[in-house]
Design a protein around this motif. Structure first.
Motif, mmCIF file in Angstrom:
data_model
loop_
_atom_site.group_PDB
_atom_site.id
_atom_site.type_symbol
_atom_site.label_atom_id
_atom_site.label_comp_id
_atom_site.label_asym_id
_atom_site.label_seq_id
_atom_site.Cartn_x
_atom_site.Cartn_y
_atom_site.Cartn_z
ATOM 1 N N UNK A 63 0.844 -1.188 0.000
ATOM 2 C CA UNK A 63 0.000 0.000 0.000
ATOM 3 C C UNK A 63 0.882 1.242 0.000
ATOM 4 N N UNK A 64 0.315 2.325 -0.527
ATOM 5 C CA UNK A 64 1.051 3.592 -0.509
ATOM 6 C C UNK A 64 1.480 3.922 0.912
ATOM 7 N N UNK A 65 0.562 3.691 1.836
ATOM 8 C CA UNK A 65 0.862 3.879 3.251
ATOM 9 C C UNK A 65 0.256 2.716 4.013
ATOM 10 N N UNK A 66 1.080 1.755 4.419
ATOM 11 C CA UNK A 66 0.536 0.607 5.154
ATOM 12 C C UNK A 66 -0.290 1.055 6.352
ATOM 13 N N UNK A 67 -1.452 0.440 6.502
ATOM 14 C CA UNK A 67 -2.362 0.820 7.582
ATOM 15 C C UNK A 67 -2.486 -0.310 8.593
ATOM 16 N N UNK A 68 -3.148 -0.004 9.696
ATOM 17 C CA UNK A 68 -3.243 -0.966 10.788
ATOM 18 C C UNK A 68 -4.132 -2.153 10.431
ATOM 19 N N UNK A 69 -3.667 -3.322 10.830
ATOM 20 C CA UNK A 69 -4.459 -4.536 10.750
ATOM 21 C C UNK A 69 -4.811 -4.969 12.165
ATOM 22 N N UNK A 70 -6.021 -5.451 12.338
ATOM 23 C CA UNK A 70 -6.443 -6.006 13.628
ATOM 24 C C UNK A 70 -6.558 -7.510 13.490
ATOM 25 N N UNK A 71 -5.892 -8.235 14.374
ATOM 26 C CA UNK A 71 -5.958 -9.693 14.384
ATOM 27 C C UNK A 71 -6.881 -10.113 15.520
ATOM 28 N N UNK A 72 -7.955 -10.813 15.192
ATOM 29 C CA UNK A 72 -8.928 -11.267 16.190
ATOM 30 C C UNK A 72 -8.668 -12.742 16.515
ATOM 31 N N UNK A 73 -8.522 -13.021 17.810
ATOM 32 C CA UNK A 73 -8.335 -14.404 18.257
ATOM 33 C C UNK A 73 -9.326 -14.694 19.376
ATOM 34 N N UNK A 74 -10.407 -15.400 19.102
ATOM 35 C CA UNK A 74 -11.331 -15.799 20.169
ATOM 36 C C UNK A 74 -10.727 -16.945 20.963
ATOM 37 N N UNK A 75 -10.816 -16.865 22.290
ATOM 38 C CA UNK A 75 -10.131 -17.871 23.116
ATOM 39 C C UNK A 75 -10.997 -18.277 24.300
ATOM 40 N N UNK A 95 7.039 -6.760 11.621
ATOM 41 C CA UNK A 95 7.259 -5.631 10.707
ATOM 42 C C UNK A 95 5.992 -4.817 10.412
ATOM 43 N N UNK A 96 4.827 -5.380 10.660
ATOM 44 C CA UNK A 96 3.569 -4.731 10.268
ATOM 45 C C UNK A 96 2.956 -3.986 11.444
ATOM 46 N N UNK A 173 4.742 -13.686 6.358
ATOM 47 C CA UNK A 173 4.421 -12.840 5.200
ATOM 48 C C UNK A 173 2.931 -12.549 5.074
ATOM 49 N N UNK A 174 2.115 -13.079 5.979
ATOM 50 C CA UNK A 174 0.676 -12.911 5.772
ATOM 51 C C UNK A 174 0.245 -11.459 5.909
ATOM 52 N N UNK A 175 0.858 -10.699 6.830
ATOM 53 C CA UNK A 175 0.453 -9.300 7.010
ATOM 54 C C UNK A 175 0.701 -8.497 5.729
ATOM 55 N N UNK A 176 1.814 -8.769 5.057
ATOM 56 C CA UNK A 176 2.102 -8.081 3.794
ATOM 57 C C UNK A 176 1.051 -8.420 2.742
ATOM 58 N N UNK A 177 0.691 -9.702 2.652
ATOM 59 C CA UNK A 177 -0.327 -10.125 1.688
ATOM 60 C C UNK A 177 -1.657 -9.434 1.992
ATOM 61 N N UNK A 178 -2.061 -9.433 3.245
ATOM 62 C CA UNK A 178 -3.345 -8.835 3.604
ATOM 63 C C UNK A 178 -3.339 -7.329 3.388
ATOM 64 N N UNK A 179 -2.236 -6.673 3.730
ATOM 65 C CA UNK A 179 -2.164 -5.225 3.553
ATOM 66 C C UNK A 179 -2.245 -4.849 2.078
ATOM 67 N N UNK A 180 -1.587 -5.645 1.226
ATOM 68 C CA UNK A 180 -1.587 -5.335 -0.200
ATOM 69 C C UNK A 180 -2.936 -5.628 -0.864
ATOM 70 N N UNK A 181 -3.578 -6.712 -0.479
ATOM 71 C CA UNK A 181 -4.732 -7.186 -1.242
ATOM 72 C C UNK A 181 -6.082 -6.756 -0.696
ATOM 73 N N UNK A 182 -6.175 -6.335 0.564
ATOM 74 C CA UNK A 182 -7.480 -5.871 1.064
ATOM 75 C C UNK A 182 -7.840 -4.501 0.515
ATOM 76 N N UNK A 183 -6.938 -3.869 -0.215
ATOM 77 C CA UNK A 183 -7.322 -2.668 -0.975
ATOM 78 C C UNK A 183 -8.210 -3.047 -2.150
ATOM 79 N N UNK A 184 -8.037 -4.256 -2.673
ATOM 80 C CA UNK A 184 -8.758 -4.689 -3.873
ATOM 81 C C UNK A 184 -9.881 -5.667 -3.583
ATOM 82 N N UNK A 185 -9.753 -6.411 -2.481
ATOM 83 C CA UNK A 185 -10.725 -7.465 -2.190
ATOM 84 C C UNK A 185 -11.309 -7.283 -0.794
ATOM 85 N N UNK A 186 -12.559 -7.713 -0.646
ATOM 86 C CA UNK A 186 -13.234 -7.620 0.652
ATOM 87 C C UNK A 186 -12.930 -8.815 1.542
ATOM 88 N N UNK A 187 -12.519 -9.917 0.935
ATOM 89 C CA UNK A 187 -12.107 -11.100 1.676
ATOM 90 C C UNK A 187 -10.881 -11.683 1.004
#
Length: 461
Positions: A63-75, A95-96, A173-187
């Motif tokens: 992303x032009x400017x990487x933004x925050x991701x929230x990771x949800x873990x129900x426990x 790194x994210x 590498x998952x955070x990089x994938x999610x940051x790059x692709x959630x700009x284009x996809x909803x899931x």
């Protein structure tokens, strides 16, 4: 005794005829999916990859400017695994810009203590207002509400929500994938790759086979024909914009009355016109697959509990809740999703046919009474088709498993299909009980299983 043997043979014949007809119908549908998957793979090799370099996680444009991701873990009741899982996740996501929200319950002090012991500013434990277990979706909604409140305080807007379970091995590498692709996809859904448990080759091992087929072929074909992409509930990210839309007028985007909220959310996104993507990428050229790994139940009872929840939520409750909306492709895929209960009945009939035939044959041989099944051209053709389809199914499964785990596991997948069938039949019976109880009581609760986390997640395979 001759009459008794003939009765057994007649029962065997009718059960075998029913099972064979059902197998051919189901096998034809599965083979159509196989052909779609093969056509897509051929098209990509013949046209796409000859013009473009294959993408990797490293080659994705950030992303032009990487933004925050929230990771949800129900426990709920996860004190034995949550600490190690969180420490690994913190390192993997370092790194994210990620905040890890862990949903715990006031009557689960052991899990609360295990989360608190991690003591990281990236980890935010959230104690729900109700004693557990409620439902996984209810816990996720509590985390959603806390994330919204934190965004206001921190002055940020979380870009996407990532789902994980307390036993997941998070990929670096998952955070990089999610940051790059959630700009284009909803899931965005990553592959789920079960870890090999040498102590449970046949129970835990059957998940290896099923996910190799489901995330190696079925989901790929499903996405290509434009059907809704069901979330696996782990290793997936949802765009904040879509979740905000779904959550309007509700406590959150996750349906607390659902047994399989992750699956339903993926289809709901499609109904609203959102886009989903199943992303199967290597970390780097020739590198490991970016995926989520986890141990799956190693004991028979736990496997039955887990799969009964899936069957009750998708095949039974999902029919009630989601219906048959969408075009032909969507209805076809939902039919495939919901046939698990019927498939278990058919499998039971097939094994019953084999058992009664074996008994009749052995009795006939012992008493000197001639015994043989009635035959007809239809019966013979159906059995021949069943044999061909079974051989194809086992071969393809072995190939897909071999690609991920090597030839030894590929060979094991063939006899493991018997264990998978037994587990599915037991789970189907329990799924009916779970579904009827939920309908009667009007209450859905978290029907979870025991979890394990690898001692060395960095080398877990």
């Amino acid at each position: 005794m001759a009459v008794f043997i003939q009765v057994l043979l007649s029962i065997s014949h009718e059960l075998m005829l029913f099972a064979a007809f059902a197998f051919v119908l189901g096998g034809t549908s599965d083979t159509a999916v196989d052909l779609i998957w093969a056509a897509r793979a051929t098209w990509r090799r013949g046209f796409i990859f000859k013009r473009f370099t294959r993408a990797t996680a490293i080659s994705l444009e950030p992303s032009v400017k990487p933004e925050r991701l929230a990771v949800f873990i129900p426990a709920w009741d996860e004190s034995t695994v949550i600490g190690a899982m969180l420490r690994h996740a913190i390192d993997a996501l370092a790194p994210a810009d990620c905040v890890i929200y862990v949903g715990v319950y006031p009557n689960d002090p052991a899990t609360i203590a295990a989360v608190a012991a991690v003591a990281s500013p990236r980890v935010r434990p959230v104690i729900g207002p109700r004693p557990g277990p409620t439902t996984k979706a209810d816990c996720l909604n509590i985390l959603w509400q806390q994330m919204q409140a934190d965004d206001l305080v921190d002055g940020v807007r979380t870009k996407a929500v990532v789902l994980h379970d307390a036993e997941d091995v998070v990929h670096a590498s998952e955070a990089r994938v999610f940051d790059c692709l959630t700009d284009r996809f909803d899931l965005v859904q990553l592959p789920v790759v079960p870890l090999v448990d040498p102590a449970s080759r046949w129970i835990s091992g059957h998940y290896i086979d099923e996910f190799a087929v489901h995330h190696g072929k079925t989901i790929v074909a499903r996405e290509w024909i434009g059907a809704g992409l069901p979330s696996a509930g782990v290793g997936c990210a949802f765009s904040r914009t879509m979740l905000d839309r779904i959550a309007q007028g509700r406590d959150g985007p996750f349906d607390a009355a659902s047994l399989t909220e992750d699956y339903e959310l993926g289809l709901r996104i499609r109904q609203l016109g959102g886009r989903g993507a199943f992303v199967r990428l290597p970390e780097s050229p020739g590198g490991p697959l970016v995926c989520v790994r986890a141990h799956f139940p190693a004991e028979l009872a736990d496997a039955v509990v887990q799969k009964s929840r899936w069957i009750a939520g998708i095949a039974l409750s999902g029919w009630d809740r989601l219906g048959w909306q969408g075009g032909f492709a969507e209805s076809w895929m939902r039919l495939n999703d919901r046939r698990a209960l019927f498939a278990a009945i058919v499998m039971l009939a097939a094994y019953g046919a084999l058992a009664t035939y074996a008994i009749a044959t052995l009795l006939g041989a012992a008493l000197g009474i001639e015994s043989s099944l009635r035959s007809s051209w239809l019966f013979d053709i159906l059995l021949l088709l069943c044999g061909v389809l079974l051989l194809w199914r086992l071969t393809l499964r072995g190939v897909l498993v071999t690609q991920l785990y090597g030839w030894r596991e590929g060979l094991r997948s063939i006899p493991r299909s018997f264990f998978a069938n037994v587990i599915d039949m037991m789970a189907a019976r329990r799924a009916v009980e779970v579904y009827l109880k939920a309908r009667r009581d009007g209450v859905v609760r978290w029907d979870k299983t025991r979890h394990a986390f690898p001692a060395d997640p960095g080398t877990a395979r």
